[in-house]
Motif scaffolding. Structure first.
Motif, PDB file in Angstrom:
ATOM      1  N   CYS A 109      -3.764  -3.964  -6.202  1.00 29.37           N
ATOM      2  CA  CYS A 109      -4.352  -4.498  -7.425  1.00 29.37           C
ATOM      3  C   CYS A 109      -5.166  -3.368  -8.061  1.00 29.37           C
ATOM      4  CB  CYS A 109      -5.241  -5.689  -7.076  1.00 29.37           C
ATOM      5  SG  CYS A 109      -5.831  -6.616  -8.482  1.00 29.37           S
ATOM      6  N   GLU A 113      -9.477  -4.935 -11.852  1.00 29.34           N
ATOM      7  CA  GLU A 113      -9.209  -6.333 -11.487  1.00 29.34           C
ATOM      8  C   GLU A 113      -9.860  -6.681 -10.149  1.00 29.34           C
ATOM      9  OE1 GLU A 113      -7.729 -10.286 -11.581  1.00 29.34           O
ATOM     10  OE2 GLU A 113      -8.260  -8.814 -13.112  1.00 29.34           O
ATOM     11  N   ARG A 116     -13.393  -7.362 -10.876  1.00 26.38           N
ATOM     12  CA  ARG A 116     -13.549  -8.650 -11.561  1.00 26.38           C
ATOM     13  C   ARG A 116     -13.497  -9.808 -10.558  1.00 26.38           C
ATOM     14  NH1 ARG A 116     -11.182 -12.886 -13.062  1.00 26.38           N
ATOM     15  NH2 ARG A 116      -9.097 -12.359 -12.367  1.00 26.38           N
ATOM     16  N   ARG A 117     -12.616  -9.687  -9.578  1.00 31.37           N
ATOM     17  CA  ARG A 117     -12.446 -10.748  -8.575  1.00 31.37           C
ATOM     18  C   ARG A 117     -13.558 -10.763  -7.530  1.00 31.37           C
ATOM     19  NH1 ARG A 117      -6.122  -9.972  -6.772  1.00 31.37           N
ATOM     20  NH2 ARG A 117      -5.154 -10.437  -8.790  1.00 31.37           N
ATOM     21  N   ASP A 157       1.939  -5.943  -6.391  1.00 28.05           N
ATOM     22  CA  ASP A 157       0.751  -5.849  -7.234  1.00 28.05           C
ATOM     23  C   ASP A 157       0.359  -7.280  -7.615  1.00 28.05           C
ATOM     24  OD1 ASP A 157      -1.117  -5.647  -9.312  1.00 28.05           O
ATOM     25  OD2 ASP A 157      -0.131  -3.914 -10.211  1.00 28.05           O
ATOM     26  N   THR A 158      -0.765  -7.744  -7.095  1.00 27.77           N
ATOM     27  CA  THR A 158      -1.165  -9.138  -7.329  1.00 27.77           C
ATOM     28  C   THR A 158      -1.754  -9.359  -8.720  1.00 27.77           C
ATOM     29  OG1 THR A 158      -3.324  -8.792  -6.289  1.00 27.77           O
ATOM     30  CG2 THR A 158      -1.525  -9.637  -4.892  1.00 27.77           C
ATOM     31  N   SER A 159      -1.993  -8.285  -9.473  1.00 30.68           N
ATOM     32  CA  SER A 159      -2.445  -8.486 -10.856  1.00 30.68           C
ATOM     33  C   SER A 159      -1.266  -8.914 -11.728  1.00 30.68           C
ATOM     34  CB  SER A 159      -3.091  -7.215 -11.415  1.00 30.68           C
ATOM     35  OG  SER A 159      -2.126  -6.195 -11.605  1.00 30.68           O
ATOM     36  N   ASP A 160      -0.054  -8.616 -11.283  1.00 34.27           N
ATOM     37  CA  ASP A 160       1.161  -8.975 -12.017  1.00 34.27           C
ATOM     38  C   ASP A 160       1.835 -10.230 -11.472  1.00 34.27           C
ATOM     39  OD1 ASP A 160       0.906  -6.704 -13.564  1.00 34.27           O
ATOM     40  OD2 ASP A 160       2.307  -5.526 -12.378  1.00 34.27           O
ATOM     41  N   GLN A 162       1.315 -14.197  -9.663  1.00 36.98           N
ATOM     42  CA  GLN A 162       0.514 -15.323  -9.199  1.00 36.98           C
ATOM     43  C   GLN A 162       0.704 -15.436  -7.685  1.00 36.98           C
ATOM     44  OE1 GLN A 162      -1.657 -17.266 -10.942  1.00 36.98           O
ATOM     45  NE2 GLN A 162      -1.287 -15.783 -12.564  1.00 36.98           N
TER      46      GLN A 162
END
Length: 180
Positions: A109, A113, A116-117, A157-160, A162
Motif C-alpha cells: 500500500c 494511504e 491515512r489508515r 496493492d490494497t489501495s487498488d 477492496q
C-alpha cells in the motif's frame, strides 16, 4: 495443511483481507497480535525475552496446526526489525517438516494511504501501531525493512483492491476456490 502467510507493512490490510479469506476458505486465522499482545503484558516489546518467546509461540502453533491435520491456516505478519531473520527459515522448516506447505502473500500500500489508515478504529482492538509520527520515525529508521522475506507467490496493492477482492485473488492464486 496449507499455511497462508500474509505479510506487509502496518495498516496494509492484512487482518481485514485475512478475515475475508477465512470466509472463502473456512481456514483458521492466527493473527500475530494475539501472541504479541499476550507477551506485552509481561515483557517489553523487542526485549530479548519477548522476541524469543514470540517466535517460539508462533512456531509452536504452526507445528501443532500442521500436525493436527487442519486443512489450512492464515497467519498475518508485519516484518519489522525485532523479528530475527532466521524466523522465516524456521517457519518454512517447521511447516515442511510436518508435511505441510507455506505460501507467502504480500500486501502493499502506498505510504500516504498507510498513514491515512493508521488511526482506524480496527487498529485499536489489538494494540496495533496507530501513531503516524511513530510510524514515520520507525519507517525512516528502517524498522520495516524485510530483506529476509522470501519472494511472495502473490503481491497485492490494497489501495487498488477492496478486501474481499484481494482475498478472492489470493484464493484464485492458491487454487482454493471450490470447483463449480
Amino acid at each position: 495443511m496449507k499455511l497462508i502467510f500474509i505479510y506487509g507493512m502496518p495498516a496494509a490490510g492484512k487482518m481485514t483481507v485475512a478475515q475475508e479469506l477465512v470466509a472463502i476458505t473456512g481456514y483458521k486465522l492466527f493473527h500475530n497480535h494475539l501472541v504479541v499482545d499476550m507477551l506485552q503484558t509481561v515483557f517489553d516489546f523487542g526485549s530479548p525475552e519477548f522476541v524469543a518467546l514470540r517466535e517460539e509461540f508462533w512456531l509452536a502453533v504452526f507445528d501443532r496446526a500442521c500436525r493436527s491435520k487442519l486443512p489450512g491456516m492464515i497467519f498475518t505478519f508485519a516484518p519489522e526489525s525485532t523479528v530475527r531473520p532466521e524466523f522465516i527459515a524456521n517457519v518454512i522448516e517447521t511447516v515442511q517438516s510436518a508435511g505441510s506447505e507455506v505460501d507467502f502473500i504480500q500486501l502493499t500500500c502506498p505510504l500516504p494511504e498507510l498513514k491515512r489508515r493508521m488511526g482506524g478504529l480496527s487498529r485499536l482492538q489489538y494494540r496495533k501501531l496507530t501513531s503516524v509520527s511513530l510510524f514515520e520515525q520507525l519507517h525512516e529508521e528502517g524498522a520495516f525493512e524485510a530483506e529476509y522475506m522470501p519472494q511472495p507467490k502473490l503481491s497485492i496493492d490494497t489501495s487498488d483492491n477492496q478486501p474481499a477482492r484481494a482475498a478472492l485473488q489470493i484464493a484464485r492464486a492458491l487454487d482454493l476456490l471450490p470447483v463449480q
